[in-house]
Design a protein around this motif. Structure first.
Motif, mmCIF file in Angstrom:
data_model
loop_
_atom_site.group_PDB
_atom_site.id
_atom_site.type_symbol
_atom_site.label_atom_id
_atom_site.label_comp_id
_atom_site.label_asym_id
_atom_site.label_seq_id
_atom_site.Cartn_x
_atom_site.Cartn_y
_atom_site.Cartn_z
ATOM 1 N N GLU A 10 -39.304 -28.086 44.370
ATOM 2 C CA GLU A 10 -38.207 -27.242 44.847
ATOM 3 C C GLU A 10 -38.582 -26.541 46.155
ATOM 4 O O GLU A 10 -37.789 -26.487 47.105
ATOM 5 N N GLU A 11 -39.786 -26.014 46.217
ATOM 6 C CA GLU A 11 -40.232 -25.326 47.426
ATOM 7 C C GLU A 11 -40.377 -26.296 48.597
ATOM 8 O O GLU A 11 -40.095 -25.944 49.754
ATOM 9 N N PHE A 12 -40.803 -27.522 48.318
ATOM 10 C CA PHE A 12 -40.936 -28.535 49.363
ATOM 11 C C PHE A 12 -39.574 -28.848 49.975
ATOM 12 O O PHE A 12 -39.428 -28.925 51.207
ATOM 13 N N VAL A 13 -38.567 -29.042 49.138
ATOM 14 C CA VAL A 13 -37.224 -29.332 49.640
ATOM 15 C C VAL A 13 -36.697 -28.150 50.453
ATOM 16 O O VAL A 13 -36.157 -28.322 51.554
ATOM 17 N N HIS A 14 -36.865 -26.955 49.935
ATOM 18 C CA HIS A 14 -36.323 -25.772 50.609
ATOM 19 C C HIS A 14 -37.000 -25.543 51.967
ATOM 20 O O HIS A 14 -36.370 -25.039 52.910
ATOM 21 N N ARG A 15 -38.251 -25.937 52.067
ATOM 22 C CA ARG A 15 -38.969 -25.768 53.328
ATOM 23 C C ARG A 15 -38.246 -26.466 54.476
ATOM 24 O O ARG A 15 -38.199 -25.959 55.605
ATOM 25 N N TYR A 16 -37.661 -27.632 54.200
ATOM 26 C CA TYR A 16 -37.015 -28.400 55.254
ATOM 27 C C TYR A 16 -35.495 -28.264 55.268
ATOM 28 O O TYR A 16 -34.865 -28.532 56.288
ATOM 29 N N PHE A 17 -34.907 -27.844 54.172
ATOM 30 C CA PHE A 17 -33.455 -27.678 54.122
ATOM 31 C C PHE A 17 -33.042 -26.219 54.271
ATOM 32 O O PHE A 17 -31.859 -25.900 54.236
ATOM 33 N N SER A 18 -34.010 -25.339 54.437
ATOM 34 C CA SER A 18 -33.698 -23.923 54.604
ATOM 35 C C SER A 18 -32.769 -23.723 55.802
ATOM 36 O O SER A 18 -32.992 -24.278 56.881
ATOM 37 N N GLY A 19 -31.722 -22.946 55.592
ATOM 38 C CA GLY A 19 -30.748 -22.723 56.651
ATOM 39 C C GLY A 19 -29.598 -23.699 56.637
ATOM 40 O O GLY A 19 -28.595 -23.508 57.321
ATOM 41 N N MET A 20 -29.737 -24.777 55.859
ATOM 42 C CA MET A 20 -28.649 -25.737 55.708
ATOM 43 C C MET A 20 -27.793 -25.354 54.496
ATOM 44 O O MET A 20 -28.251 -24.666 53.585
ATOM 45 N N ASP A 21 -26.570 -25.849 54.485
ATOM 46 C CA ASP A 21 -25.665 -25.646 53.357
ATOM 47 C C ASP A 21 -25.874 -26.802 52.381
ATOM 48 O O ASP A 21 -25.366 -27.908 52.601
ATOM 49 N N TYR A 22 -26.649 -26.571 51.334
ATOM 50 C CA TYR A 22 -26.975 -27.675 50.426
ATOM 51 C C TYR A 22 -27.133 -27.172 48.995
ATOM 52 O O TYR A 22 -27.344 -25.991 48.739
ATOM 53 N N LYS A 39 -27.979 -33.857 60.617
ATOM 54 C CA LYS A 39 -28.839 -32.754 60.176
ATOM 55 C C LYS A 39 -29.991 -33.263 59.320
ATOM 56 O O LYS A 39 -31.160 -32.898 59.516
ATOM 57 N N VAL A 40 -29.685 -34.107 58.351
ATOM 58 C CA VAL A 40 -30.714 -34.594 57.418
ATOM 59 C C VAL A 40 -31.692 -35.521 58.121
ATOM 60 O O VAL A 40 -32.900 -35.517 57.820
ATOM 61 N N SER A 41 -31.196 -36.316 59.062
ATOM 62 C CA SER A 41 -32.088 -37.254 59.753
ATOM 63 C C SER A 41 -33.202 -36.532 60.505
ATOM 64 O O SER A 41 -34.269 -37.107 60.752
ATOM 65 N N GLN A 42 -32.972 -35.279 60.859
ATOM 66 C CA GLN A 42 -33.996 -34.519 61.578
ATOM 67 C C GLN A 42 -35.179 -34.141 60.687
ATOM 68 O O GLN A 42 -36.305 -33.973 61.172
ATOM 69 N N VAL A 43 -34.942 -34.006 59.376
ATOM 70 C CA VAL A 43 -36.029 -33.595 58.482
ATOM 71 C C VAL A 43 -36.645 -34.765 57.724
ATOM 72 O O VAL A 43 -37.730 -34.630 57.148
ATOM 73 N N LEU A 44 -35.981 -35.930 57.721
ATOM 74 C CA LEU A 44 -36.498 -37.069 56.958
ATOM 75 C C LEU A 44 -37.925 -37.469 57.347
ATOM 76 O O LEU A 44 -38.728 -37.792 56.459
ATOM 77 N N PRO A 45 -38.284 -37.474 58.629
ATOM 78 C CA PRO A 45 -39.668 -37.856 58.963
ATOM 79 C C PRO A 45 -40.720 -36.951 58.327
ATOM 80 O O PRO A 45 -41.878 -37.360 58.164
ATOM 81 N N HIS A 46 -40.329 -35.728 57.981
ATOM 82 C CA HIS A 46 -41.277 -34.785 57.384
ATOM 83 C C HIS A 46 -41.290 -34.862 55.846
ATOM 84 O O HIS A 46 -42.123 -34.219 55.205
#
Length: 364
Positions: A260-272, A198-205
């Motif tokens: 905080e908003e930057f992280v949530h932009r890519y982790f939104s919908g994940m359990d974190y 899951k995380v590897s999909q957002v790391l490039p961004h």
């Protein structure tokens, strides 16, 4: 005592954080005629000395007497200064007992000043800085002795002595993300939720991305991933949790909420879960401020160089002065061996720094 002799005396004290190794008492005795305020707490020693020469503004020289542990790889005893070919080798030679020696000697020889001249020393800059400069400034505000301007004598120069001063510093935001998944057998990925995938999909961004464009004083604030770990170091179990740590050296255009908003932009919908903390806030002192102009001119007169105005590097106690509205700038010797084995400083740089501070006092 000449400034080089004073530096050797300071370097001979094994003042590893938070131990001052008796240096506060030594400085008190070395500067007669100055009023003394001591504030010691949590094993940390803090010293403020001031002298009111006239009714003008208040200029403070600031620094720390503590040093990082020597570590290994020294060619000589790190607390027995070695002089060879005009260079002094010892722990703290650059960071920052050279700066302390230069302004203490300049203050000792000051005969007149249009205002109040002071110094602030702590033994807790290289550590957590919880009981150091921060609490002394809080006390000075309470008693009405906050300076108008401050010069922190951290090592700032890069290639040549006199080539750079710091008129600001970036802040530092630290973050920890914990992404939860569902542990399972690697042979049955459909029965698990693999947080690594899951995380590897957002790391490039996210990895190494600039959060703003910076400006004339600051580089962009960059999202720097410092650690990722998950699993049990076996090949047949998918992990149930991933932990990722990051740091953002932020300028004045990016704050805690932006991160905080930057992280949530890519982790939104994940359990974190996200934990954020800010160990330092960014600041910049206007280059047209009196202390910057006077210091620029003094450096040019001593070295023939026009120093660049920088905000690069890590944090320093200058950030605490800025939080109290004090116009602060940093200037010291080169910083090419700080925290390294065989830390060293050329004697001519120490003498040059002393001459710069003498001119600042005379011209301020």
């Amino acid at each position: 005592m000449e400034v080089t002799d004073l530096l050797i005396r300071l370097l001979s004290a094994p003042s590893v954080t938070p131990d001052d190794a008796g240096l506060m008492e030594f400085v008190q005795e070395y500067l007669p005629g100055y009023e003394i305020i001591r504030l010691d707490e949590g094993g940390v020693k803090n010293l403020f000395m001031y002298r009111k020469f006239g009714e003008g503004e208040h200029l403070c020289f600031a620094g720390h007497v503590d040093v990082v542990p020597p570590g290994e790889g020294w060619r000589s005893d790190p607390f027995t200064p070695r002089i060879e070919k005009g260079v002094i080798t010892a722990r703290g030679a650059q960071d920052m007992k050279s700066g302390v020696a230069a302004f203490v000697e300049a203050m000792k020889r000051a005969e007149r000043f249009n205002g109040t001249l002071s110094l602030l020393l702590t033994s807790d800059e290289e550590g957590d800085a919880t009981y150091g400069t921060r609490i002394m400034l809080a006390h000075l505000r309470q008693i009405g002795l906050l300076p108008d301007y401050a010069i922190v004598a951290e090592p700032t120069c890069e290639e040549r002595f006199g080539d750079a001063i710091k008129i600001g510093r970036r802040g530092s935001i630290n973050g920890v993300i914990e992404k939860r998944g569902r542990q399972g057998h690697a042979a049955y990925p459909e029965k698990a939720v693999n947080p690594i995938h899951k995380v590897s999909q957002v790391l490039p961004h996210m990895a190494g991305v600039n959060l703003d464009e910076g400006d004339e004083f600051f580089a962009p604030s960059q999202f720097v991933i410092t650690d990722i770990r998950a699993g049990m170091e076996v090949t047949n179990v998918t992990p149930g949790k991933l932990k990722m740590m990051f740091n953002v050296r932020n300028n004045t255009h990016t704050d805690l909420k932006d991160v905080e908003e930057f992280v949530h932009r890519y982790f939104s919908g994940m359990d974190y879960d996200l934990k954020l903390s800010q160990s330092a806030k960014p600041f910049v002192t206007d280059p047209d401020t009196r202390v910057v102009r006077v210091l620029d001119r003094a450096i040019a007169e001593v070295t023939g160089l026009a120093p660049k105005h920088s905000t690069a590097g890590g944090t320093s106690d200058a950030r605490f002065f800025a939080e109290y509205g004090v116009k602060v700038v940093e200037f010291g010797v080169r910083n090419d061996t700080i925290h390294a084995p065989n830390e060293r400083v050329p004697i001519d740089e120490v003498e040059g720094l002393y001459r710069v501070f003498r001119r600042v006092i005379e011209a301020f």
